[in-house]
Every structure is written in structure tokens, then in C-alpha cells.
Write a protein that holds these residues in place. Structure first.
Motif, mmCIF file in Angstrom:
data_model
loop_
_atom_site.group_PDB
_atom_site.id
_atom_site.type_symbol
_atom_site.label_atom_id
_atom_site.label_comp_id
_atom_site.label_asym_id
_atom_site.label_seq_id
_atom_site.Cartn_x
_atom_site.Cartn_y
_atom_site.Cartn_z
ATOM 1 N N UNK A 20 0.819 -1.204 0.000
ATOM 2 C CA UNK A 20 0.000 0.000 0.000
ATOM 3 C C UNK A 20 0.870 1.278 0.000
ATOM 4 N N UNK A 21 0.366 2.350 -0.630
ATOM 5 C CA UNK A 21 1.155 3.601 -0.660
ATOM 6 C C UNK A 21 1.328 4.205 0.735
ATOM 7 N N UNK A 22 0.425 3.856 1.664
ATOM 8 C CA UNK A 22 0.583 4.371 3.031
ATOM 9 C C UNK A 22 1.177 3.321 3.981
ATOM 10 N N UNK A 23 1.868 2.362 3.407
ATOM 11 C CA UNK A 23 2.607 1.422 4.267
ATOM 12 C C UNK A 23 3.714 2.217 4.962
ATOM 13 N N UNK A 24 3.840 2.039 6.268
ATOM 14 C CA UNK A 24 4.817 2.841 7.021
ATOM 15 C C UNK A 24 6.262 2.479 6.660
ATOM 16 N N UNK A 25 6.439 1.298 6.089
ATOM 17 C CA UNK A 25 7.783 0.956 5.610
ATOM 18 C C UNK A 25 8.158 1.849 4.446
ATOM 19 N N UNK A 26 7.216 2.095 3.576
ATOM 20 C CA UNK A 26 7.416 2.932 2.390
ATOM 21 C C UNK A 26 7.594 4.401 2.781
ATOM 22 N N UNK A 27 6.772 4.878 3.724
ATOM 23 C CA UNK A 27 6.814 6.297 4.053
ATOM 24 C C UNK A 27 7.869 6.688 5.098
ATOM 25 N N UNK A 28 8.088 5.797 6.076
ATOM 26 C CA UNK A 28 8.994 6.167 7.187
ATOM 27 C C UNK A 28 10.181 5.217 7.348
ATOM 28 N N UNK A 29 10.319 4.247 6.459
ATOM 29 C CA UNK A 29 11.223 3.100 6.651
ATOM 30 C C UNK A 29 11.025 2.496 8.052
ATOM 31 N N UNK A 99 -2.921 6.145 8.104
ATOM 32 C CA UNK A 99 -2.809 7.518 7.607
ATOM 33 C C UNK A 99 -1.497 8.120 8.110
ATOM 34 N N UNK A 100 -0.824 8.883 7.254
ATOM 35 C CA UNK A 100 0.533 9.343 7.564
ATOM 36 C C UNK A 100 0.592 10.192 8.835
#
Ligand SMILES: Cc1ncc(COP(=O)(O)O)c(C=O)c1O
Length: 295
Positions: A20-29, A99-100
Motif C-alpha cells: 500500500x502507498x501508506x505502508x509505514x515501511x514505504x513512508x517512514x522506513x 494515515x501518515x
């Protein structure tokens, strides 16, 4: 052959596998990972890797996505479905989709991705024969390098610098000029007395499962290991240098920056260690590193 990946409870075609685009791995590593070698269809040191994964998750307070037993079943199924005889399993757990917001979600649902790839041992064997070159670079990472997070940007920069210098790896050094480790490997030297020297496990380095397996193998062989930091200067003037990682096992280093190590060929102590590794991974025992990751 259609490759298969496991993504959050489903086996999917590898080319269509996505998060998902809001996966926390993608957004925050905000996630951790493991790479487990597969030799002749068997996982090597799977217990050690699972122990380190559990430690990484607990240090970051990411809930385990499933029990270790269940995860191991999925890993073996991914190996089987992809018919990997020699290669590796990549496993990643993130704090899931939310959600971010920098703070943790109140009810996180950890996301799990597992895939397996075949990898020929040709490059490793050729490196073992000739040895490799490393460069030294400043360590630009955060203070918890003991956690195997997907946050690898400084490691990528270091490896790219090595590649651009025509070297295989970059060994990083701290503010005191002491080597921490490689961008994706642990660093070792052999001193004039034949002792193996490597930095002790602490927040400063990732405690490599291969590092721990090597310690077990070397103890059996009666070689002496000294866990202490060593300097860039000691590295450059060492009798032998080598590095360890799951994908490369033990790899001799024959050049550090512009300095040739020994006679420019893999040294005898390193060769002995590589032989022990080869017979370990081709034998029946596969869990020599188990129980060695400290809490
Ligand atoms: C920074 C770092 N150090 C050391 C290692 C070696 O660890 P292992 O032997 O478990 O592969 C790795 C492996 O990815 C790494 O990324």
C-alpha cells in the motif's frame, strides 16, 4: 516459471505483488528485514535469523505478524513454490498501513512480505579465489545499527562509493577512526599472531548471523577471537582481512583503499575459515548460530 511472493496472507504472482502507498515501511522506513541464505534447498541459520528478527521487532515495538513457527512454514512454502535450490529468502515486516503520522498507529497491523530468489554461487566462489577490494568511508548512520531496519540509505551511499571506486565493499569508520562494519557485511582482521579481531556486538553494528556462525565454527577449530574495535590504520596493515555476510559467507579482502593486504592473495587463515564454511553449509547441521543473538 511463474515466481510467487507472499504478501500479507496471500501468495501472489511476483510481478503483481505490491504494498500500500501508506505502508509505514514505504513512508517512514518503519520496518525490519532479514535475508536468509538457501543452500541445496535448505535455509541456513534460520533460527539465528528468526531470533534477530524477533529482537529487531521488539526493539522497535512492531508486533510480530505471526508466530515464528507459522512464518517458517510460509518461508518454506515460498522456497518450494519458487523452486529455489540455491539463493535466498527476503523477509520484511513493517508497522503496516496507516494515515501518515509520525507517531505509531494505535492499532497497528504489521505487514509481512516474503519472497525468494535463486542466486548462483559463481560470484561468491570467484571472490573467494581472488579476494576483493574495499574502501573506507565515514559511517553516516544512526545510533541503532544493531536493529536490522529497512532504513539503508547511508549503506546504499557507502556501497555506491565502493562501486564507483571499483571496489566490492565500503568499510565504515566512526568518529574515532575505528571501523564499525561494511555497508552490508561485518569486518574482520587477522593480526600478526593469527588472532581474529572483530568489533564487539553493540548498538554500533549489526550483529551478523554469519558473524555468529563463524564464531561457533572457529571456536570448534580452536582459533582465538578477540572482540574489540580496530582502527583504519590497523585494518590497512593487518596480516589478513575478510568480511562476512549471509550472501557472501566469508570473503577475503586483498586491498584496502590503495593498500595491498599481505601478498595480494587470500591469506591462509581466511582460506581455512572459508573451507569450514563450505563444509558447514553443505553438511547436515544448519543451525550453528542459534541462541547467539543476545537480547
Ligand atoms: C550493515 C550490515 N552489517 C552486517 C551484515 C551481515 O549480516 P548477516 O551475516 O546476518 O548477513 C549485514 C547484512 O545485511 C548488514 O546489512
Amino acid at each position: 516459471m511463474n515466481r510467487i511472493a507472499y504478501v500479507n496472507g496471500q501468495y501472489t504472482a511476483h510481478h503483481a505483488a505490491a504494498v500500500h502507498v501508506e505502508d509505514r515501511g514505504y513512508q517512514f522506513s518503519d520496518g525490519v528485514y532479514e535475508v536468509i541464505p538457501v543452500v541445496a534447498g535448505k535455509q541456513i541459520d534460520s533460527v539465528g535469523h528468526m531470533e534477530r528478527l524477533a529482537r529487531s521487532l521488539s526493539e522497535l515495538r512492531i508486533p510480530a505478524p505471526m508466530s515464528e513457527r507459522a512464518m517458517n512454514l510460509v518461508i518454506n512454502e515460498v522456497i518450494r513454490r519458487n523452486r529455489v535450490r540455491n539463493g535466498y529468502v527476503y523477509l520484511q515486516v513493517t508497522r503496516g498501513v496507516a494515515p501518515r503520522d509520525h507517531a505509531f498507529p494505535t492499532d497497528p497491523d504489521s505487514a509481512l512480505v516474503i519472497y525468494a530468489r535463486p542466486k548462483s554461487s559463481a560470484a561468491r566462489k570467484s571472490n573467494a579465489e581472488t579476494g576483493v577490494a574495499v574502501i573506507t568511508v565515514p559511517d553516516q548512520r544512526w545510533a541503532r545499527r544493531d536493529i536490522k531496519t529497512v532504513s539503508l540509505l547511508p549503506n546504499c551511499l557507502a556501497k555506491q562509493a565502493a562501486k564507483e571506486a571499483g571496489a566490492y565493499e565500503a568499510f565504515m569508520y566512526d568518529r574515532e577512526g575505528m571501523i564499525t562494519e561494511g555497508s552490508s557485511t561485518n569486518a574482520w582482521i587477522v593480526d600478526q599472531e593469527g588472532r581474529l579481531i572483530t568489533r564487539p556486538a553493540s548498538n554500533d553494528i549489526l550483529n551478523g548471523v554469519t558473524r555468529l556462525a563463524l564464531m561457533a565454527l572457529v571456536e570448534e577449530a580452536g582459533l582465538e577471537i578477540v572482540e574489540r574495535p580496530f582502527s583504519v590504520e590497523e585494518l590497512r596493515s593487518a596480516r589478513e582481512v575478510f568480511l562476512t555476510s549471509s550472501s557472501g559467507m566469508a570473503t577475503p579482502v586483498v586491498k584496502v583503499d590503495d593498500r595491498v593486504i599481505g601478498n595480494g592473495r587470500p591469506g591462509s587463515v581466511t582460506c581455512g575459515i572459508m573451507e569450514r564454511f563450505e563444509s558447514y553449509v553443505s553438511g547436515d547441521e544448519t543451525e550453528i548460530a542459534a541462541g547467539r543473538i543476545s537480547a
